[in-house]
Motif scaffolding. Sequence first.
Motif, PDB file in Angstrom:
ATOM      1  N   MET A   1       0.836  -1.197   0.000  1.00  0.00           N
ATOM      2  CA  MET A   1       0.000   0.000   0.000  1.00  0.00           C
ATOM      3  C   MET A   1       0.873   1.251   0.000  1.00  0.00           C
ATOM      4  N   ALA A   2       0.701   2.073  -1.025  1.00  0.00           N
ATOM      5  CA  ALA A   2       1.375   3.362  -1.088  1.00  0.00           C
ATOM      6  C   ALA A   2       0.375   4.460  -0.729  1.00  0.00           C
ATOM      7  N   LEU A   3       0.901   5.630  -0.387  1.00  0.00           N
ATOM      8  CA  LEU A   3       0.080   6.801  -0.092  1.00  0.00           C
ATOM      9  C   LEU A   3       0.512   7.953  -0.984  1.00  0.00           C
ATOM     10  N   ALA A   4      -0.447   8.803  -1.359  1.00  0.00           N
ATOM     11  CA  ALA A   4      -0.115   9.976  -2.164  1.00  0.00           C
ATOM     12  C   ALA A   4      -1.142  11.070  -1.914  1.00  0.00           C
ATOM     13  N   THR A   5      -0.771  12.294  -2.265  1.00  0.00           N
ATOM     14  CA  THR A   5      -1.674  13.431  -2.029  1.00  0.00           C
ATOM     15  C   THR A   5      -2.824  13.479  -3.016  1.00  0.00           C
TER      16      THR A   5
END
Length: 407
Positions: A315-319
Amino acid sequence: MPGVSSPQKLLTNLNLASMTPGTGAYGLVEDAAIAIEAGQVAWCGGGGSVPAQYKGWQQEDLAGRLVTPALIDCHTHIVYGGNRAREFEMRLQGATYEEVARAGGGIVSTVSATRGATEQELLNSALPRVDALLAEGVSAIEIKSGYGLDADTELAMLRAARAIEKHRPVRVKTSFLGAHAVPAEYSGKADAYIDDICIPALEKAHAEGLVDAVDGFCEGIAFMSAQIERVFEKADELGLPVKLHAEQLSNLGGAKLAASHGALSADHLEYIDEAGVKAMADADTVAVILPGAFYTLRETQAPPIELFRKHKVAMALATDCNPGSSPMTSLLLTMNMACTLFRMTPEEALAGATRNAAMALGLTDTGIVEAGKRADLAVWNAGNPAELAYRIGFNPLHSRIFAGVAQ
């Protein structure tokens, strides 16, 4: 001095969260040291076990500060014209994102402002947003096209994105997002738009060296899976990896389609089912979680974090920085939202903004701190890595190191 660095440097008296898999929580090493040479990490480990060959290098005492990999924002639409503050008001008055889009707002409403801007104007308006991310320790940003929806403007957006690297110390990865929305002049003719505009524009952008990956928006208000499939087939033909906005508002099987093409990532995913998650797991496709859009649109169905954990999908996160559904330029706030709204752990959040974000962009030389990787680091006025996701509206960054150079 910012921007000046010795080719050989030893950072000492620091706590290192290397984020290297299989090395314990956060890959944490207390009282650590990092040797940097020619923009790369030469060695890292306990401060009491520094090899003799590095002890004579220029030393910098970090006074017990926390060092992590520099952050990576792996999903943004940071190049665009205008803004959509009026739509923000409309949504607060009860209009849904889909209702706004069908009324001629949403993505299409940004198109006219973007088409009306010069390439230089697009660059100038994007730089302050980039600066906000860099100020939080970001070293790499993915930037999508998709607000031109004609060949000339799509290419202008990508050129502006590429130009950012000439003006700021940051890596930029570009994604061609011609299949983002159907422009007004092709209303009701989505297939014709794919044939007449999207695929030819992709070919031109690739020929000009402007494309690192190909993206699309698989949703009822955008494109169906069969239309996205044709764009992905062209990407495969050109040797370009793919990504996909999938299952944000409904489940059209976009994630499974993306996985069938070995996609780097599928993004949003609030409505994905277990079959889609399994397909992503089999393809090593990263799930990019975007809490900013969830928050802004006041959604109620969260992405299935437990399913991603169960099937070991990274799982990646981004704006998701964009003018409509996520006008956010804080990756630290994104991390806090992921923990608060989706119950991700602080360690998952930091991995999502470093190691897994690198995977979502196909970057193999960054995202963790270990020998041989780029020396892209963030130095924080913090003791515990959990502090990065814990605070709201507070930036503890002390300094950013980009390819070994302090910024």
